[in-house]
Design an enzyme around this catalytic site. Structure first.
Site, PDB file in Angstrom:
ATOM      1  N   GLU A  10      82.738  32.324  84.702  1.00 53.72           N
ATOM      2  CA  GLU A  10      81.274  32.670  85.515  1.00 53.72           C
ATOM      3  C   GLU A  10      80.633  34.315  84.433  1.00 53.72           C
ATOM      4  O   GLU A  10      79.153  34.719  84.930  1.00 53.72           O
ATOM      5  CB  GLU A  10      82.626  34.538  86.070  1.00 53.72           C
ATOM      6  CG  GLU A  10      84.166  33.572  87.500  1.00 53.72           C
ATOM      7  CD  GLU A  10      82.460  33.456  88.653  1.00 53.72           C
ATOM      8  OE1 GLU A  10      82.077  34.237  88.345  1.00 53.72           O
ATOM      9  OE2 GLU A  10      83.777  32.435  89.115  1.00 53.72           O
ATOM     10  N   ARG A  42      76.488  35.122  85.204  1.00 55.87           N
ATOM     11  CA  ARG A  42      76.132  35.649  85.685  1.00 55.87           C
ATOM     12  C   ARG A  42      75.432  36.719  84.302  1.00 55.87           C
ATOM     13  O   ARG A  42      74.371  36.889  84.476  1.00 55.87           O
ATOM     14  CB  ARG A  42      77.218  36.985  86.276  1.00 55.87           C
ATOM     15  CG  ARG A  42      77.952  35.883  86.926  1.00 55.87           C
ATOM     16  CD  ARG A  42      79.539  36.824  87.693  1.00 55.87           C
ATOM     17  NE  ARG A  42      80.153  36.378  88.824  1.00 55.87           N
ATOM     18  CZ  ARG A  42      80.490  36.577  90.065  1.00 55.87           C
ATOM     19  NH1 ARG A  42      80.450  37.708  90.363  1.00 55.87           N
ATOM     20  NH2 ARG A  42      81.637  36.308  90.488  1.00 55.87           N
ATOM     21  N   ASP A  98      82.100  22.625  94.624  1.00 53.36           N
ATOM     22  CA  ASP A  98      80.915  23.038  94.747  1.00 53.36           C
ATOM     23  C   ASP A  98      79.559  22.932  93.871  1.00 53.36           C
ATOM     24  O   ASP A  98      78.337  22.001  94.128  1.00 53.36           O
ATOM     25  CB  ASP A  98      80.787  23.869  95.564  1.00 53.36           C
ATOM     26  CG  ASP A  98      81.159  24.936  94.505  1.00 53.36           C
ATOM     27  OD1 ASP A  98      82.102  25.271  93.499  1.00 53.36           O
ATOM     28  OD2 ASP A  98      81.378  26.432  94.969  1.00 53.36           O
ATOM     29  N   GLU A 100      75.078  31.615  99.631  1.00 53.98           N
ATOM     30  CA  GLU A 100      75.011  30.554  99.467  1.00 53.98           C
ATOM     31  C   GLU A 100      74.044  30.428 100.888  1.00 53.98           C
ATOM     32  O   GLU A 100      73.008  29.496 100.815  1.00 53.98           O
ATOM     33  CB  GLU A 100      76.086  30.041  99.940  1.00 53.98           C
ATOM     34  CG  GLU A 100      76.451  29.318  98.740  1.00 53.98           C
ATOM     35  CD  GLU A 100      77.682  31.199  99.255  1.00 53.98           C
ATOM     36  OE1 GLU A 100      77.963  31.096  99.723  1.00 53.98           O
ATOM     37  OE2 GLU A 100      77.598  30.646  96.981  1.00 53.98           O
ATOM     38  N   THR A 129      73.454  28.973  89.621  1.00 55.18           N
ATOM     39  CA  THR A 129      74.232  28.725  90.196  1.00 55.18           C
ATOM     40  C   THR A 129      74.379  30.053  91.206  1.00 55.18           C
ATOM     41  O   THR A 129      74.545  30.357  91.871  1.00 55.18           O
ATOM     42  CB  THR A 129      75.277  28.402  90.334  1.00 55.18           C
ATOM     43  OG1 THR A 129      75.900  28.268  91.731  1.00 55.18           O
ATOM     44  CG2 THR A 129      76.168  28.354  89.417  1.00 55.18           C
TER      45      THR A 129
END
Ligand code: DMJ
Length: 636
Positions: free
Chosen positions: A267, A271, A400, A535, A624
């Site tokens: 994360e 980010r 994913d 998404e 992502t």
């Protein structure tokens, strides 16, 4: 004196045949008649004619204005694409939407009831009609060839590393002012949504991780100003200069990574490291590179494991790392979706340790047993480097972005790392063979899950990254079939929104496969929440960029309206909600995830823009978390 019969009226003789008479004869007969009239009669007629003439001249401007307006109205009524969404948008601007009670109309409606959404449903039929015209216009763009940019397998081998290659591609030029106005109004609606979200963050959560917009407070995850950092490049792209400058000041003066705090490696990489690197590239401001180097180096202890598969958590102050308390496993998606960022950090710093650490993970995963037709399990052990919990295969949570990053690393590195491509192509075949099914009644193609050989028609919203990734692959030269599948899955993800009463997708959908079903999408009670995830909007952006099919923009516009209707909090910010099936009370969760600003709003903006050079997909690859990183120049 005239005889009475002549005094009161002017008689006009119509030819007996009632048909055409020779013009000369008619002129002579008119003249004769005129001469037969008395002077008074002639004066009266002339007087009336002069009056009519003066009246006509005097009323001409207002008449012409009215006529103009009438014809404009006709255009408005007929042009869904040109005008109606604009009107809807103005109605929606700045409206407090939570906790606004549902309208009478909403309550009485079987399906979705708010006025805005009703407009949306009405638009549907028209929009496809219009789409034909729009596609035609796009195709006729230069008078010869279609401007549709995806070319499947015929794309040049070097494309993607040549920044000029696609520069020649023209922006979609709106051919009339109302089309340009529509584009601008939608872009402005996204800016407005961002400003509203930012207002909440600024007023109640400044410098903290996440806004709690309903309680007007904040929550901490890592204590690193997560929302602010995630949103930096969004503000840059949306051209929100004032907001960007104040955030930059905070980064310069307040942000410190020298903190005794445990952060999640994945994360914080996607980010924070991703956000800082992309902001550095967009702005050229060294401040962001310095901060990126700082957090990047502090995350490195995560890789000090027996297997070199990183731990999930790092204490960035102490320089220690550990797995979660209950296991020595890491999540497969997490350890395989940090590569774009560390590879880029390695390139910028010239320090090989960053790339070496993340490529080691990829090489190990490439060789591992336990895959099923290229599909990976969800967990990997940090001691022995083996997959665990074998037998469950999903494109959703915990797996994913493994698939996403196979393709994107290949693109980032100039399409030379063939193992990455092989794994990606094998995985796509694995998806097609094992996870694709059709729903009922609409026959939507969806991606289910496999559990020890048993197929479950369950699809996470997270899976909706896949249409965009497949389309990106096709754009970069992979099979055109990938693009076809992308378009089918895009429709499915859209239906996950539009079949819900709020027009917002649930976190998890179950697809009906039985003939005679009424609705394709079913949602379990526990899965009805919506976290403002990006998404579907992300994939709409890719699909629109590559096809120029306006339906994708229109779908995105509908979704933005639904976010505004059900998740916008009056005093600032947007909230995730508990129940997408209850438009009367969607039940706010009181949390605005940082990815709403980092991803969702950014992808809305890029979707509504007609400029293919606004973050060109031949120059950048998005991580992502929607942070664009450069595709490496050829020589590297
Ligand atoms: C984001 O943090 C990233 O997009 C990640 O890949 C998946 N989860 C959220 C958004 O849904």
């Amino acid at each position: 004196m005239l005889p009475p019969s002549r005094r009161d009226f002017v008689s006009l003789t119509v030819s007996e045949s009632g048909g055409y008479t020779n013009g000369k004869q008619r002129r002579q007969s008119c003249w004769r008649k005129w001469k037969q009239l008395s002077r008074l009669q002639r004066s009266l007629i002339l007087f009336v004619l002069v009056l009519l003439l003066i009246g006509g001249i005097a009323t001409y401007p207002s008449l012409s204005a009215q006529w103009g307006a009438l014809s404009d109205t006709a255009v408005e009524e007929n042009s869904v694409e040109g005008k109606q969404p604009f009107v809807v948008e103005l109605k929606n601007q700045g409206r407090p939407l939570l906790p606004e009670p549902p309208s009478e109309q909403r309550r009485n409606s079987h399906k979705r009831g708010p006025p805005v959404l009703q407009s949306r449903l009405q638009n549907k039929g028209n929009s496809s009609e219009l789409r034909g015209a729009e596609v035609k216009n796009v195709e006729e763009g230069d008078g010869s060839k279609p401007l549709i940019s995806w070319r499947g397998a015929v794309i040049e081998a070097e494309q993607g590393t040549d920044p000029n290659a696609k520069e020649k591609e023209k922006a979609v030029e709106p051919e009339d002012p109302s089309a340009a106005q529509l584009v601008e109004s939608r872009l402005e609606a996204v800016r407005e949504a961002f400003r509203h979200a930012w207002k909440g963050y600024k007023d109640f959560a400044w410098g903290h991780d996440e806004l709690k917009p309903v309680s007007k407070s904040y929550s901490e995850w890592f204590g690193l100003g997560l929302t602010l950092i995630d949103a930096l490049d969004t503000m840059w792209i949306l051209d929100l200069k004032k907001e960007f400058e104040e955030a930059k000041q905070w980064v310069a003066t307040e942000l410190s990574f020298n903190k005794n705090v445990d952060v999640n490696l994945f994360e914080s990489t996607i980010r924070i490291l991703g956000g800082l690197l992309s902001t550095y590239h967009l702005t050229g401001d060294a401040l962001f590179l310095e901060k990126a180097k700082d957090i990047g180096s502090r995350l490195m202890p995560a890789f000090s494991t027996p297997s070199k598969i990183p731990y999930s958590d790092v204490n960035i102050g102490k320089g220690t790392a550990h797995p979660p308390r209950w296991t020595s496993d890491s999540t497969v998606a997490e350890v395989t979706s940090i590569q774009l960022e560390f590879r880029e950090l390695g390139r910028l710093t010239g320090d090989p340790k960053y790339q070496a650490a993340v490529m080691e993970v990829m090489q190990q995963v490439h060789k591992l047993e336990g895959k099923h037709d290229g599909l990976v399990p969800m967990f990997i052990n940090t001691n022995n480097g083996q997959f665990t919990h074998l037998g469950i295969y999903t494109l959703g949570a915990r797996a994913d972005s493994y698939y996403e990053y196979l393709l994107k690393q290949w693109i980032q590195g100039g399409k030379k790392e063939t193992e990455l491509l092989e794994d990606y192509l094998q995985a796509v075949e694995g998806i097609k063979k094992n996870l694709l099914k059709k729903s009922s009644p609409l026959g939507l193609t969806f991606v289910g899950e496999l559990s020890h050989g048993h197929f479950t028609p369950k699809m996470d919203h997270l899976v909706c990254f896949l249409p965009g990734t497949l389309a990106l692959g096709a754009h970069h030269g992979l099979a055109t079939e990938h693009m076809e599948l992308a378009q089918q899955l895009m429709e499915t993800c859209y239906q996950m929104y539009t079949q819900m009463e709020t027009g917002l997708a649930p976190e998890i959908a179950h697809f009906s496969m039985q003939t005679g079903s009424i609705q394709d999408v079913d949602v379990k009670l526990a899965d009805r929440h919506n976290l403002l995830r990006p998404e579907t909007v992300e994939s709409l952006f890719y699909l629109y960029r590559f096809t120029k099919d306006k339906k994708y923009q229109n779908w995105g516009w509908e979704i933005l309206q639904s976010f505004n209707t059900y998740t916008r909090v009056e005093t600032g910010g947007y909230t995730s909600i508990n129940n997408v099936r209850d438009p009367k009370y969607p039940s706010p969760r009181d949390k605005m995830e940082s990815f709403f600003l980092g991803e969702t709003l950014k992808y809305f903006y890029l979707l509504f823009s007609d400029d293919p050079n606004l973050i060109s997909l031949d120059k950048y690859v998005f991580n992502t978390e929607a942070h664009p990183l450069p595709i490496w120049p050829q020589a590297e």
